[in-house]
Design a protein around this motif. Structure first.
Motif, PDB file in Angstrom:
ATOM      1  N   LEU A 118       0.824  -1.209   0.000  1.00 20.39           N
ATOM      2  CA  LEU A 118       0.000   0.000   0.000  1.00 20.39           C
ATOM      3  C   LEU A 118       0.858   1.259   0.000  1.00 20.39           C
ATOM      4  CD1 LEU A 118      -2.848   1.206   0.213  1.00 20.39           C
ATOM      5  CD2 LEU A 118      -2.703   0.920   2.683  1.00 20.39           C
ATOM      6  N   ASP A 119       1.851   1.311   0.878  1.00 23.70           N
ATOM      7  CA  ASP A 119       2.707   2.494   0.966  1.00 23.70           C
ATOM      8  C   ASP A 119       3.515   2.692  -0.313  1.00 23.70           C
ATOM      9  OD1 ASP A 119       1.719   2.941   3.453  1.00 23.70           O
ATOM     10  OD2 ASP A 119       3.550   2.490   4.556  1.00 23.70           O
ATOM     11  N   ILE A 120       4.096   1.612  -0.826  1.00 26.61           N
ATOM     12  CA  ILE A 120       4.874   1.730  -2.061  1.00 26.61           C
ATOM     13  C   ILE A 120       3.994   2.242  -3.193  1.00 26.61           C
ATOM     14  CG2 ILE A 120       6.232   0.488  -3.788  1.00 26.61           C
ATOM     15  CD1 ILE A 120       7.674   0.700  -1.162  1.00 26.61           C
ATOM     16  N   CYS A 121       2.748   1.780  -3.214  1.00 32.71           N
ATOM     17  CA  CYS A 121       1.815   2.246  -4.247  1.00 32.71           C
ATOM     18  C   CYS A 121       1.556   3.748  -4.103  1.00 32.71           C
ATOM     19  CB  CYS A 121       0.502   1.469  -4.150  1.00 32.71           C
ATOM     20  SG  CYS A 121      -0.623   1.753  -5.528  1.00 32.71           S
ATOM     21  N   PRO A 200       2.661  -2.031  -7.551  1.00 34.93           N
ATOM     22  CA  PRO A 200       3.119  -3.039  -6.594  1.00 34.93           C
ATOM     23  C   PRO A 200       1.964  -3.703  -5.834  1.00 34.93           C
ATOM     24  CG  PRO A 200       3.254  -0.899  -5.566  1.00 34.93           C
ATOM     25  CD  PRO A 200       2.644  -0.682  -6.945  1.00 34.93           C
ATOM     26  N   ILE A 201       0.743  -3.161  -6.027  1.00 33.03           N
ATOM     27  CA  ILE A 201      -0.395  -3.639  -5.255  1.00 33.03           C
ATOM     28  C   ILE A 201      -0.675  -5.114  -5.550  1.00 33.03           C
ATOM     29  CG2 ILE A 201      -2.909  -3.489  -5.177  1.00 33.03           C
ATOM     30  CD1 ILE A 201      -1.682  -1.565  -3.312  1.00 33.03           C
ATOM     31  N   VAL A 227       2.060  -4.192 -14.112  1.00 36.63           N
ATOM     32  CA  VAL A 227       2.280  -4.721 -12.773  1.00 36.63           C
ATOM     33  C   VAL A 227       3.759  -5.046 -12.590  1.00 36.63           C
ATOM     34  CG1 VAL A 227       1.847  -6.754 -11.317  1.00 36.63           C
ATOM     35  CG2 VAL A 227      -0.043  -5.659 -12.535  1.00 36.63           C
ATOM     36  N   ILE A 228       4.309  -4.747 -11.415  1.00 35.63           N
ATOM     37  CA  ILE A 228       5.637  -5.258 -11.063  1.00 35.63           C
ATOM     38  C   ILE A 228       5.429  -6.731 -10.740  1.00 35.63           C
ATOM     39  CG2 ILE A 228       7.620  -5.057  -9.522  1.00 35.63           C
ATOM     40  CD1 ILE A 228       6.634  -2.202  -8.874  1.00 35.63           C
ATOM     41  N   GLU A 229       5.983  -7.587 -11.548  1.00 38.95           N
ATOM     42  CA  GLU A 229       5.585  -8.991 -11.491  1.00 38.95           C
ATOM     43  C   GLU A 229       6.008  -9.684 -10.197  1.00 38.95           C
ATOM     44  OE1 GLU A 229       5.303 -12.510 -14.721  1.00 38.95           O
ATOM     45  OE2 GLU A 229       7.294 -11.639 -14.463  1.00 38.95           O
ATOM     46  N   ASN A 230       7.279  -9.622  -9.851  1.00 40.72           N
ATOM     47  CA  ASN A 230       7.782 -10.344  -8.692  1.00 40.72           C
ATOM     48  C   ASN A 230       7.365  -9.615  -7.411  1.00 40.72           C
ATOM     49  OD1 ASN A 230       9.838 -10.937  -6.500  1.00 40.72           O
ATOM     50  ND2 ASN A 230      10.480 -12.430  -8.036  1.00 40.72           N
ATOM     51  N   ASP A 233      10.112  -8.079  -5.348  1.00 41.86           N
ATOM     52  CA  ASP A 233      10.619  -6.852  -5.978  1.00 41.86           C
ATOM     53  C   ASP A 233       9.684  -5.676  -5.697  1.00 41.86           C
ATOM     54  OD1 ASP A 233      12.209  -5.182  -7.597  1.00 41.86           O
ATOM     55  OD2 ASP A 233      11.080  -5.715  -9.398  1.00 41.86           O
ATOM     56  N   CYS A 234       8.390  -5.953  -5.605  1.00 43.71           N
ATOM     57  CA  CYS A 234       7.412  -4.883  -5.370  1.00 43.71           C
ATOM     58  C   CYS A 234       7.732  -4.091  -4.116  1.00 43.71           C
ATOM     59  CB  CYS A 234       6.010  -5.476  -5.222  1.00 43.71           C
ATOM     60  SG  CYS A 234       5.288  -6.119  -6.737  1.00 43.71           S
ATOM     61  N   ILE A 235       8.069  -4.793  -3.062  1.00 39.45           N
ATOM     62  CA  ILE A 235       8.226  -4.113  -1.771  1.00 39.45           C
ATOM     63  C   ILE A 235       9.696  -3.863  -1.410  1.00 39.45           C
ATOM     64  CG2 ILE A 235       6.031  -4.948  -0.887  1.00 39.45           C
ATOM     65  CD1 ILE A 235       9.184  -6.464   0.492  1.00 39.45           C
ATOM     66  N   ALA A 236      10.630  -4.472  -2.156  1.00 38.65           N
ATOM     67  CA  ALA A 236      12.057  -4.320  -1.824  1.00 38.65           C
ATOM     68  C   ALA A 236      12.818  -3.475  -2.834  1.00 38.65           C
ATOM     69  CB  ALA A 236      12.709  -5.701  -1.715  1.00 38.65           C
ATOM     70  N   GLY A 237      12.365  -3.464  -4.075  1.00 38.22           N
ATOM     71  CA  GLY A 237      13.096  -2.735  -5.112  1.00 38.22           C
ATOM     72  C   GLY A 237      12.974  -1.238  -4.927  1.00 38.22           C
ATOM     73  N   SER A 238      14.083  -0.556  -4.785  1.00 36.15           N
ATOM     74  CA  SER A 238      14.067   0.905  -4.582  1.00 36.15           C
ATOM     75  C   SER A 238      14.833   1.642  -5.672  1.00 36.15           C
ATOM     76  CB  SER A 238      14.669   1.252  -3.219  1.00 36.15           C
ATOM     77  OG  SER A 238      15.992   0.737  -3.122  1.00 36.15           O
ATOM     78  N   ASP A 239      15.202   0.936  -6.736  1.00 35.79           N
ATOM     79  CA  ASP A 239      16.004   1.570  -7.786  1.00 35.79           C
ATOM     80  C   ASP A 239      15.220   2.651  -8.526  1.00 35.79           C
ATOM     81  OD1 ASP A 239      14.930  -1.190  -8.454  1.00 35.79           O
ATOM     82  OD2 ASP A 239      15.103  -0.353 -10.463  1.00 35.79           O
ATOM     83  N   TYR A 240      13.875   2.579  -8.516  1.00 39.09           N
ATOM     84  CA  TYR A 240      13.094   3.626  -9.173  1.00 39.09           C
ATOM     85  C   TYR A 240      13.331   4.975  -8.501  1.00 39.09           C
ATOM     86  CZ  TYR A 240       9.537   3.619  -5.438  1.00 39.09           C
ATOM     87  OH  TYR A 240       8.878   3.731  -4.241  1.00 39.09           O
ATOM     88  N   LEU A 241      13.582   4.953  -7.184  1.00 44.77           N
ATOM     89  CA  LEU A 241      13.874   6.187  -6.459  1.00 44.77           C
ATOM     90  C   LEU A 241      15.259   6.713  -6.812  1.00 44.77           C
ATOM     91  CD1 LEU A 241      12.542   5.045  -2.977  1.00 44.77           C
ATOM     92  CD2 LEU A 241      11.421   6.640  -4.541  1.00 44.77           C
ATOM     93  N   MET A 242      16.228   5.806  -6.888  1.00 40.25           N
ATOM     94  CA  MET A 242      17.590   6.223  -7.231  1.00 40.25           C
ATOM     95  C   MET A 242      17.677   6.695  -8.674  1.00 40.25           C
ATOM     96  SD  MET A 242      19.930   3.441  -5.180  1.00 40.25           S
ATOM     97  CE  MET A 242      18.985   1.982  -5.641  1.00 40.25           C
TER      98      MET A 242
END
Length: 505
Positions: A118-121, A200-201, A227-230, A233-242
């Motif tokens: 929810l937060d990542i979304c 990521p939902i 959709v972010i498939e894995n 990755d939905c809740i751990a991947g932070s490369d979009y921020l970097m």
């Protein structure tokens, strides 16, 4: 009193401790309240629709949940203060929903979702809107640069290397160089948007759920591209921020170079650019001063944007590959501040460059100074007299030295001086005419004959401008398309929710 007793007395012995609440939970709640309340309601409504469509909750429960969310949405959440009875905005809203529709039905909303996805979304929904705003402002400034370039295709000026006059070019050629840097920034931002606008939902805490949810339907209702498939990755991947942070740093570094040059060109010594009155300030004591304060303020703005974006890397560095919601909640405002400063810089430069005046005559005269056309004289000796460039370079270097030592200008070069200096390096009479010398040393000719791809010749500059005008129209269309997509998704969600409420009536 020992330290343990003191801490327990001041902080309490139940969650949350006062220190923790004051230092972390209250500031995080304030961030959530400002940025994530509306996305939270949208996600919740979409979740209710999906749960109903998947037959996980019944129609009566769905209607009650939607009606409760609608009532909460009408309230002014900006006035809600942090309450230690609830950990964060999520539990605060959940409590309000329980008050309206009852604890049992309200609790159905949390089926198959977690604060993690929810937060990542929410983060992604906020960032995609802000990235679209950057696109709009960057397009505005690039349009101004193109228009200014069209006005100055034949405005000859010195180009600089090592901060020294190097060769003649045109103002259009110079501006298009910056334009192209910013166009690459735009391409980077487009790619960032594509990577942000992924859903990521449905990842829930980390491994999805045993309930038969429909992640693709949530993606559609919330206006994501895919959709972010894995689910990990939905809740751990932070490369979009970097990726966004690095793009902001590159963009503002590019802009900082333009800031530096423009401020130099506005000085009385350069006197090339003249800012109009809305963008200069008067001195409090010196009446003659026209301080380019509008541009001066962009320097710290660009620096602040770079610094705030760099915080993203500092905060994510060495964090585990797992649930990083807590880190990201405190990280996001740094990105927002970086974006805010970036937009301010672009807005100011758009206004300044759209209205400033250019001293064409002075720039042309500067192009005749400092011997910056002698490269073409060397090239002429190669083309017309068959000399090697190295030997030709020696002759022209000797000419410049001779003129300086004898307090002469470039217009004082004669065939006789050329022949005399050529003989000193073993070359017999060159027999070059005064007309050929004058032509070789003319800055306008210097520019006009540089027709190679990417050169400053007017015809080549016009070709480049035509191509860039086509491309920026495509970029503007892309911006408008994704803006409309988000507007359409809002309507789709609204219509879907309303239709659900009308079922059975």
């Amino acid at each position: 009193m020992c330290m343990k007793e003191h801490v327990e007395k001041t902080d309490g012995t139940t969650f949350p401790g006062k220190t923790f609440a004051d230092a972390v939970l209250r500031p995080v709640f304030n961030i959530q309240r400002e940025y994530y309340y509306k996305p939270f309601i949208k996600i919740s409504k979409a979740h209710v629709v999906m749960l109903y469509e998947q037959k996980i909750i019944d129609l009566n429960e769905s209607k009650k949940l939607i009606e409760g969310l609608n009532e909460i949405e009408k309230k002014d959440f900006s006035a809600v203060e942090y309450n230690t009875s609830y950990e964060d905005m999520f539990f605060t809203v959940e409590s309000k929903l329980e008050d309206i529709i009852g604890e049992d039905v309200a609790g159905r909303l949390h089926i198959a979702r977690s604060r993690n996805d929810l937060d990542i979304c929410e983060f992604r929904m906020v960032l995609r809107v802000k990235v679209i705003e950057i696109m709009e402002r960057l397009n505005n400034f690039r349009k101004v640069l193109l228009n200014l370039s069209k006005e100055h295709i034949e405005t000859v000026m010195p180009a600089y290397t090592h901060t020294q006059p190097a060769q003649p070019t045109t103002l259009a050629h110079y501006l298009l160089a910056f334009y192209d840097s910013l166009s690459r920034d735009y391409e980077r931002i487009k790619k960032v948007y594509e990577n942000i606008n992924l859903s990521p939902i449905g990842a829930v805490a980390i491994t999805t759920t045993g309930f038969p949810i429909n992640r693709e339907r949530m993606c559609e209702l919330l206006g994501f591209n895919d959709v972010i498939e894995n689910s990990y990755d939905c809740i751990a991947g932070s490369d979009y921020l970097m990726e966004l942070a690095s793009t902001l740093m590159i963009l503002n570094t590019n802009m900082s170079k333009l800031i530096k040059d423009t401020l130099d060109f506005c000085t009385k010594e350069f006197n090339a650019f003249y800012l109009t009155d809305p963008y200069v300030q008067k001195s409090s004591i010196m009446p003659q001063k026209r301080n380019p304060s509008s541009l001066e303020h962009t320097r710290p703005m660009a620096s602040a944007a770079i610094g705030e974006a760099n915080c993203v890397f500092n905060m994510l560095h060495n964090t585990p590959f797992g649930d990083i919601v807590d880190t990201e909640e405190q990280l996001q405002p740094h990105l927002y501040k970086s974006i805010e400063n970036t937009i301010k810089v672009l807005n100011i430069f758009t206004s300044v460059f759209a209205t400033m005046k250019v001293n064409k005559d002075l720039l042309l005269n500067r192009s005749k100074e400092g011997f910056i056309t002698v490269t073409e004289l060397a090239d002429t000796l190669v083309r017309e007299k068959g000399l090697s460039f190295r030997k030709s370079h020696k002759i022209t270097a000797s000419i410049v030295k001779h003129l300086i030592n004898n307090n002469l200008s470039i217009g004082d070069i004669t065939p006789e001086i050329l022949d005399e200096l050529a003989q000193e390096v073993g070359v017999q009479e060159l027999n070059i005419s005064p007309q050929d010398i004058s032509k070789a040393l003319d800055p306008v000719n210097f520019v006009n004959i540089r027709k190679v791809t990417g050169g400053p010749a007017p015809e080549e500059t016009r070709r480049m401008l035509e191509n860039r005008e086509i491309k920026i129209k495509e970029d503007i269309d892309f911006y408008r398309e994704i803006s409309k997509d988000l507007e359409d998704s809002e309507k789709i969600l609204g219509d879907t929710v309303n239709n659900l409420l009308l079922i059975g009536i």
